[in-house]
Design an enzyme around this catalytic site. Structure first.
Site, PDB file in Angstrom:
ATOM      1  N   CYS A   1     -26.483  -5.677  -5.734  1.00 53.59           N
ATOM      2  CA  CYS A   1     -26.395  -4.909  -4.285  1.00 53.59           C
ATOM      3  C   CYS A   1     -25.913  -3.877  -4.300  1.00 53.59           C
ATOM      4  O   CYS A   1     -24.835  -3.498  -5.399  1.00 53.59           O
ATOM      5  CB  CYS A   1     -25.338  -5.917  -3.324  1.00 53.59           C
ATOM      6  SG  CYS A   1     -25.063  -5.121  -1.711  1.00 53.59           S
TER       7      CYS A   1
ATOM      8  N   ASP B   1       0.731  -1.217  -0.087  1.00 48.07           N
ATOM      9  CA  ASP B   1      -0.098  -0.083   0.146  1.00 48.07           C
ATOM     10  C   ASP B   1       0.840   1.335  -0.098  1.00 48.07           C
ATOM     11  O   ASP B   1       0.720   2.320   0.895  1.00 48.07           O
ATOM     12  CB  ASP B   1      -0.860   0.017   1.120  1.00 48.07           C
ATOM     13  CG  ASP B   1      -1.787   1.248   1.309  1.00 48.07           C
ATOM     14  OD1 ASP B   1      -2.234   1.742   0.447  1.00 48.07           O
ATOM     15  OD2 ASP B   1      -2.316   1.625   2.323  1.00 48.07           O
TER      16      ASP B   1
ATOM     17  N   CYS C   1     -12.873   5.373   8.170  1.00 44.32           N
ATOM     18  CA  CYS C   1     -14.434   5.126   8.056  1.00 44.32           C
ATOM     19  C   CYS C   1     -14.373   3.812   7.777  1.00 44.32           C
ATOM     20  O   CYS C   1     -14.127   3.283   6.653  1.00 44.32           O
ATOM     21  CB  CYS C   1     -14.998   6.144   7.205  1.00 44.32           C
ATOM     22  SG  CYS C   1     -16.748   5.747   6.832  1.00 44.32           S
TER      23      CYS C   1
ATOM     24  N   CYS D   1     -21.574  -4.016   4.342  1.00 43.75           N
ATOM     25  CA  CYS D   1     -21.521  -4.994   2.931  1.00 43.75           C
ATOM     26  C   CYS D   1     -21.821  -6.212   3.599  1.00 43.75           C
ATOM     27  O   CYS D   1     -21.333  -6.639   4.300  1.00 43.75           O
ATOM     28  CB  CYS D   1     -19.967  -5.077   2.561  1.00 43.75           C
ATOM     29  SG  CYS D   1     -19.681  -6.003   1.232  1.00 43.75           S
TER      30      CYS D   1
ATOM     31  N   CYS E   1     -23.204   5.037   2.307  1.00 45.65           N
ATOM     32  CA  CYS E   1     -22.092   6.028   2.678  1.00 45.65           C
ATOM     33  C   CYS E   1     -22.734   7.219   3.056  1.00 45.65           C
ATOM     34  O   CYS E   1     -23.721   7.769   2.296  1.00 45.65           O
ATOM     35  CB  CYS E   1     -21.444   6.439   1.350  1.00 45.65           C
ATOM     36  SG  CYS E   1     -20.184   7.403   1.563  1.00 45.65           S
TER      37      CYS E   1
HETATM   38 FE1  SF4 Z   1     -22.997  -4.906  -1.881  1.00 46.17          FE
HETATM   39 FE2  SF4 Z   1     -20.725  -5.229  -0.650  1.00 46.17          FE
HETATM   40 FE3  SF4 Z   1     -20.466  -5.133  -3.314  1.00 46.17          FE
HETATM   41 FE4  SF4 Z   1     -21.095  -2.811  -1.944  1.00 46.17          FE
HETATM   42  S1  SF4 Z   1     -19.289  -3.793  -1.849  1.00 46.17           S
HETATM   43  S2  SF4 Z   1     -22.435  -3.547  -3.621  1.00 46.17           S
HETATM   44  S3  SF4 Z   1     -22.128  -3.369  -0.165  1.00 46.17           S
HETATM   45  S4  SF4 Z   1     -21.457  -6.482  -1.983  1.00 46.17           S
HETATM   46 FE1  SF4 Z   2     -18.344   6.799   2.270  1.00 46.04          FE
HETATM   47 FE2  SF4 Z   2     -16.882   6.075   4.582  1.00 46.04          FE
HETATM   48 FE3  SF4 Z   2     -16.957   4.511   2.730  1.00 46.04          FE
HETATM   49 FE4  SF4 Z   2     -15.615   6.987   2.402  1.00 46.04          FE
HETATM   50  S1  SF4 Z   2     -15.269   5.043   3.743  1.00 46.04           S
HETATM   51  S2  SF4 Z   2     -16.979   5.726   0.697  1.00 46.04           S
HETATM   52  S3  SF4 Z   2     -17.322   8.098   3.640  1.00 46.04           S
HETATM   53  S4  SF4 Z   2     -18.836   5.040   3.832  1.00 46.04           S
END
Ligand code: SF4
Ligand code: SF4
Length: 382
Positions: A187, A130, A237, A244, A194
């Site tokens: 999904c 990373d 976050c 998910c 978010c």
């Molecule tokens: Fe659904 Fe997870 Fe794919 Fe997002 S990342 S669409 S929450 S399965």
């Molecule tokens: Fe949204 Fe948090 Fe995912 Fe960033 S980390 S895309 S703010 S849910």
């Protein structure tokens, strides 16, 4: 067993939950997508994320001219313990991957025996964890480690996305694996979940709206309009991963169990007490976070976020801690402490802001104090 089998077996013994191999050919599709998103301003705020860097990250042979293969690896990180969030303490939230020892070190250590295997067999081997010189999700997806979710994370089948990715670029010719055939299907839970609307399309994140960017990468003041959206997240976050379904129990629990003690004891609770964090001086911050990914935010960045979280929690019991922060050496902290006091309002908050204005000589902090006083509303004289 083939060399590839030996390598994969050893990787799993070391705790990696998924291993795959792909060729060292460039990632042209991912490169084009990264360039387009950068052009659109979706990566703004990351000065190191340049076009040149994208080109280099998309072509493993730029840095390792003899590269033939990429071994892509996924290692589960600790999960935030389920803690009582209703105990009356004012608590923040930290992305789960950052709770223990810095993952760069952990993964480098874990990859080391694999690198020795490759080098021992006479091959070149270079590791990536990373650090932006490898399109790591593209490499992992092409190596079949998982699929790219609409939340932009790599989803490992049967494990989920609470994993950290790393790669070994090597001159060894290792039979490549195919990409995962799985997908998110219909999904959209992450896009809907978010809180800031940062997932602007499936698999596309607008950095300028993402809580992770503002709480980790961004230096300096957080724009006024973003502050309420950060909630009580103070480093990263996890919301788009928490919602998910691929991360649903028991898969995530199994993944966490395999982490063992690699990350050491958590350096901070998943929901740390904010007022305690606000009292950390530079030395205490260094002692506590020097070996953690949180170090990246530096003290002024973390405490800036703590002030914002306290403002958002809107509990006036935080006023003494925030009043103390109005005297911090760092103007970034003083300015956000002023904002938070404005969110709490009331005569005590007003009193501390007025005192701060009398001694404050930084123009930006003075502006923040004046704005906060307006938020507090007019002084009621009885
Ligand atoms: Fe659904 Fe997870 Fe794919 Fe997002 S990342 S669409 S929450 S399965
Ligand atoms: Fe949204 Fe948090 Fe995912 Fe960033 S980390 S895309 S703010 S849910």
């Amino acid at each position: 067993m083939s060399f590839k089998d030996d390598l994969e077996t050893r990787a799993r013994e070391l705790g990696f939950v998924a291993v795959g191999t792909t060729t060292a050919e460039p990632f042209r599709e991912a490169e084009a997508a990264a360039l387009e998103r950068t052009e659109q301003g979706l990566m703004d705020g990351l000065p190191w994320w340049t076009k040149e860097r994208i080109h280099a990250s998309a072509d493993p042979r730029r840095r390792t001219p003899t590269a033939q293969s990429i071994v892509a690896l996924a290692f589960p990180h600790p999960l935030a313990p389920v803690e009582d969030a209703s105990d009356g303490d004012l608590r923040g939230r930290i992305a789960a991957y950052a709770l223990g020892r810095d993952y760069h070190e952990v993964l480098s250590e874990r990859m080391s025996p694999l690198v020795e295997m490759l080098r021992g067999a006479g091959h070149v081997a270079r590791t990536y964890v990373d650090h932006g010189w490898m399109l790591d999700r593209a490499a992992s997806a092409r190596a079949g480690v998982g699929w790219l979710g609409k939340n932009t994370n790599l989803l490992v089948p049967g494990v989920g996305s609470y994993v950290l990715l790393s790669e070994i670029v090597t001159s060894a010719e290792i039979e490549p694996d195919g990409p995962s055939l799985k997908s998110c299907g219909s999904c959209t839970a992450c896009i809907r979940g978010c809180p800031t609307g940062a997932l602007v399309a499936p698999g596309v994140i607008d950095n300028g709206k993402c809580i992770s960017f503002w709480t980790i990468e961004h230096r300096g003041p957080v724009p006024l309009e973003m502050r309420p959206l950060l909630g009580n997240w103070i480093f990263g976050c996890d919301i788009c991963q928490e919602v998910c379904p691929v991360n649903a129990y028991p898969r995530r629990a199994e993944a966490g169990a395999k982490t063992g003690d690699a990350f050491g004891a958590p350096m901070v609770a998943g929901r740390p007490m904010l007022e305690q964090l606000l009292s950390l001086d530079e030395l205490q911050f260094r002692d506590r976070f020097r070996a953690s990914a949180i170090w990246r935010a530096r003290r002024d960045g973390l405490l800036r976020n703590v002030c914002i979280a306290l403002g958002n929690l809107a509990d006036r019991s935080a006023i003494p801690a925030l009043a103390g922060a109005l005297r911090d050496r760092e103007k970034l902290i003083r300015g956000h402490a002023a904002w938070a006091l404005g969110q709490l309002g009331g005569s005590a908050a007003r009193h501390h802001l007025e005192l701060a204005l009398r001694r404050e000589d930084d123009p930006w902090v003075r502006d923040e104090c004046e704005l906060a006083l307006e938020e507090c509303g007019p002084l009621v004289v009885r």
